[in-house]
Design a protein around this motif. Structure first.
Motif, PDB file in Angstrom:
ATOM      1  N   GLY A 220     -17.575 -57.415 140.135  1.00 21.24           N
ATOM      2  CA  GLY A 220     -18.742 -57.747 139.339  1.00 21.24           C
ATOM      3  C   GLY A 220     -19.045 -56.708 138.278  1.00 21.24           C
ATOM      4  O   GLY A 220     -18.241 -55.814 137.996  1.00 21.24           O
ATOM      5  N   TYR A 221     -20.217 -56.837 137.689  1.00 12.92           N
ATOM      6  CA  TYR A 221     -20.630 -55.981 136.589  1.00 12.92           C
ATOM      7  C   TYR A 221     -21.790 -55.106 137.029  1.00 12.92           C
ATOM      8  O   TYR A 221     -22.859 -55.609 137.399  1.00 12.92           O
ATOM      9  N   LEU A 222     -21.588 -53.799 136.997  1.00 14.77           N
ATOM     10  CA  LEU A 222     -22.656 -52.844 137.289  1.00 14.77           C
ATOM     11  C   LEU A 222     -22.736 -51.887 136.107  1.00 14.77           C
ATOM     12  O   LEU A 222     -22.000 -50.905 136.020  1.00 14.77           O
ATOM     13  N   TYR A 223     -23.611 -52.242 135.162  1.00  5.87           N
ATOM     14  CA  TYR A 223     -23.784 -51.430 133.960  1.00  5.87           C
ATOM     15  C   TYR A 223     -24.765 -50.293 134.232  1.00  5.87           C
ATOM     16  O   TYR A 223     -25.772 -50.469 134.930  1.00  5.87           O
ATOM     17  N   VAL A 224     -24.502 -49.134 133.638  1.00  7.91           N
ATOM     18  CA  VAL A 224     -25.397 -47.988 133.753  1.00  7.91           C
ATOM     19  C   VAL A 224     -25.753 -47.511 132.350  1.00  7.91           C
ATOM     20  O   VAL A 224     -24.870 -47.248 131.528  1.00  7.91           O
ATOM     21  N   ALA A 225     -27.066 -47.429 132.082  1.00  8.92           N
ATOM     22  CA  ALA A 225     -27.559 -46.788 130.861  1.00  8.92           C
ATOM     23  C   ALA A 225     -28.151 -45.452 131.289  1.00  8.92           C
ATOM     24  O   ALA A 225     -29.300 -45.394 131.731  1.00  8.92           O
ATOM     25  N   PRO A 226     -27.372 -44.359 131.227  1.00  6.84           N
ATOM     26  CA  PRO A 226     -27.827 -43.072 131.757  1.00  6.84           C
ATOM     27  C   PRO A 226     -28.812 -42.401 130.805  1.00  6.84           C
ATOM     28  O   PRO A 226     -28.959 -42.798 129.650  1.00  6.84           O
ATOM     29  N   ALA A 227     -29.462 -41.366 131.309  1.00  8.93           N
ATOM     30  CA  ALA A 227     -30.372 -40.601 130.456  1.00  8.93           C
ATOM     31  C   ALA A 227     -29.603 -39.812 129.407  1.00  8.93           C
ATOM     32  O   ALA A 227     -30.077 -39.622 128.285  1.00  8.93           O
ATOM     33  N   THR A 228     -28.418 -39.342 129.770  1.00 11.51           N
ATOM     34  CA  THR A 228     -27.598 -38.548 128.848  1.00 11.51           C
ATOM     35  C   THR A 228     -26.157 -39.028 128.889  1.00 11.51           C
ATOM     36  O   THR A 228     -25.702 -39.590 129.890  1.00 11.51           O
ATOM     37  N   GLY A 229     -25.429 -38.797 127.799  1.00  7.00           N
ATOM     38  CA  GLY A 229     -24.033 -39.179 127.724  1.00  7.00           C
ATOM     39  C   GLY A 229     -23.141 -37.997 127.407  1.00  7.00           C
ATOM     40  O   GLY A 229     -23.520 -36.832 127.581  1.00  7.00           O
ATOM     41  N   LYS A 230     -21.942 -38.294 126.909  1.00  6.71           N
ATOM     42  CA  LYS A 230     -20.970 -37.246 126.608  1.00  6.71           C
ATOM     43  C   LYS A 230     -21.473 -36.281 125.534  1.00  6.71           C
ATOM     44  O   LYS A 230     -21.214 -35.078 125.593  1.00  6.71           O
ATOM     45  N   ARG A 231     -22.203 -36.811 124.557  1.00  6.29           N
ATOM     46  CA  ARG A 231     -22.632 -35.975 123.446  1.00  6.29           C
ATOM     47  C   ARG A 231     -23.560 -34.852 123.915  1.00  6.29           C
ATOM     48  O   ARG A 231     -23.449 -33.712 123.462  1.00  6.29           O
ATOM     49  N   THR A 232     -24.453 -35.156 124.852  1.00  7.15           N
ATOM     50  CA  THR A 232     -25.347 -34.115 125.377  1.00  7.15           C
ATOM     51  C   THR A 232     -24.567 -33.106 126.207  1.00  7.15           C
ATOM     52  O   THR A 232     -24.870 -31.907 126.199  1.00  7.15           O
ATOM     53  N   ALA A 233     -23.552 -33.574 126.925  1.00  8.04           N
ATOM     54  CA  ALA A 233     -22.715 -32.648 127.690  1.00  8.04           C
ATOM     55  C   ALA A 233     -22.005 -31.668 126.766  1.00  8.04           C
ATOM     56  O   ALA A 233     -21.793 -30.501 127.113  1.00  8.04           O
TER      57      ALA A 233
END
Length: 449
Positions: A220-233
């Motif tokens: 199935g589909y389990l989408y995650v919209a996180p607080a931060t992504g690669k750019r913040t890392a």
């Protein structure tokens, strides 16, 4: 007279007005508390101007530091900058010794705790079911419960979106997405770009740079919209600076506060991803931004609690705030208060533990958000029996299991096992299936990708 305090300012103001204007209709009076806590009084134009002038110094003396001054602290409606429009502003209702006053709150950051659900523009736009997961403190298994239920729904064929709004303690990205699978940006990035109207805010959504699929869903589909992504890392020194701006109102139109901006973000994600369900990880605590997830996303709200005095005290404050807007609600099944539901987290299996939690929750809701039941009862009273399992105070339950302490799904999911998940979270997830989805068929749904 002793110095006035923040808590004493409204009662003192009420006392002064009642003494100076006998028989005044307090439904026509507006108490305004400015961003510093000072109290302004606006009377109807029917009040005698000479009496208003005479009452001003007495009110200023009674309020002390909480008076804005004898000239501006007490005026008639037509003498205000807003005029008659002031009466249309959202207000809270406080019961002060049996008298209901209408209080307009002026706040530094937004008005979300001062607005009842459904009173904001665009709140009724159609959307998939949303569920907010809220707690007063971290460490109660809130995010774990959100992930496990989302994963179970995905396994049943549902398309699920998980949105991380716990921006100051971001967790969903780190727990559910390997570093190389993170999206380029996160919710904090979008809020910072949206604040200044940057075209990158739209690009993040159009090009799906804000979401990623978690590999922890077997199907199935389990989408995650996180607080931060690669750019913040890659640029960690900028995170706190972006966070400080994420909460600000933008200047779009007449200005959009945090809840309005999040609602716009969520609506765009829903139109693009077509999820069957959206699970929202709220910020913990009673910060202004937590009001968005509790009140203004048109969501069912799960109130996670452990059976501790500090937790009950915090929920007492929350329900007391919500009680001030309880007069603004549609009748019957659409009452926004029915969306709230307690969750007994890390529950003990000891005999009587559930009953004890339920009893304390019931007392809290009786004192806070349930309507006082008049003699003979009333069909429209918002009140429940202690043992009514459909009532907001009656808790869903998640049994305590040490295997879920400091649980990191990326590391521990395979070792914990399905049996442990079913034992601790199974009844909770089944109850949510029934509560949120009802008898809806859980078969896979076809979507256009």
């Amino acid at each position: 007279m002793s110095p006035c305090t923040f808590d004493g300012a409204l009662p003192r103001a009420l006392e002064q007005i009642r003494g100076a204007f006998a028989g005044i209709d307090f439904a026509e009076v507006r108490f305004i508390r400015d961003m510093n806590g000072r109290v302004h009084l606006v009377l109807p134009d029917s009040a005698d101007q000479a009496e208003v002038v005479a009452a001003r110094p007495h009110l200023a003396d009674a309020l002390g530091a909480y008076s804005p001054g004898s000239e501006t602290g007490l005026v008639r409606l037509s003498d205000t900058f807003f005029g008659a429009a002031l009466m249309d502003e959202p207000f809270l209702v406080q019961d002060i010794n049996g008298t209901l006053i209408r209080l307009i709150e002026r706040r530094v950051v937004g008005q979300d705790w001062a607005l009842a659900p459904g009173t904001e523009a665009g709140a009724s736009v159609a959307h998939p079911p949303r569920v907010s997961f809220f707690s007063l403190k971290g460490g109660v298994g809130r995010s774990t419960a959100l992930f496990l239920w989302g994963r179970e729904l995905a396994a049943q064929g549902k398309r699920v979106l998980l949105l991380d709004l716990d921006l100051e303690a971001p967790g969903l990205g780190a727990q559910l997405l390997p570093d190389d699978a993170r999206p380029e940006f996160g919710v904090v990035d979008w809020l910072a770009e949206d604040l200044v109207g940057s075209p990158m805010a739209e690009a993040m959504l159009v090009e799906r740079m804000l979401v990623a699929r978690s590999p922890l869903a077997d199907s199935g589909y389990l989408y995650v919209a996180p607080a931060t992504g690669k750019r913040t890392a890659q640029h960690p020194a900028g995170f706190i600076a972006k966070l400080a701006r994420a909460y600000l109102d933008n200047d779009r139109g007449g200005g959009e506060d945090f809840a309005v901006r999040v609602r716009r973000l969520l609506g765009t994600l829903e139109r693009d991803l077509e999820p069957d369900l959206v699970l929202i990880d709220s910020r913990a605590g009673l910060h202004e931004t937590a009001a968005a997830a509790i009140l203004h996303l048109d969501a069912d709200v799960l109130l996670f609690a452990t059976d501790q005095p500090t937790v009950w005290e915090g929920y007492r404050y929350l329900l007391a705030q919500l009680a001030q807007m309880a007069h603004i609600h549609p009748a019957g099944d659409d009452d926004w208060r029915l969306r709230l539901k307690m969750v007994y987290a890390r529950a003990s299996e000891k005999q009587g533990a559930l009953e004890g939690f339920r009893s304390r929750a019931y007392e809290l809701w009786l004192d806070g958000l349930y309507d006082e039941q008049p003699a003979g009862g009333a069909e429209d009273a918002f009140s429940f029996a202690e043992t009514d399992d459909a009532a907001p105070h009656y808790p869903l339950q998640i049994l305590n299991d040490p295997r879920f302490e400091q649980f990191n799904p990326l590391e521990h999911l395979s070792t914990v096992g399905a049996a442990a998940i079913a034992s601790s979270f199974g009844p909770f997830m089944a109850a949510l299936d029934e509560r949120v989805l009802g008898n809806e068929d859980l078969k896979a749904v076809d979507h256009a990708d």
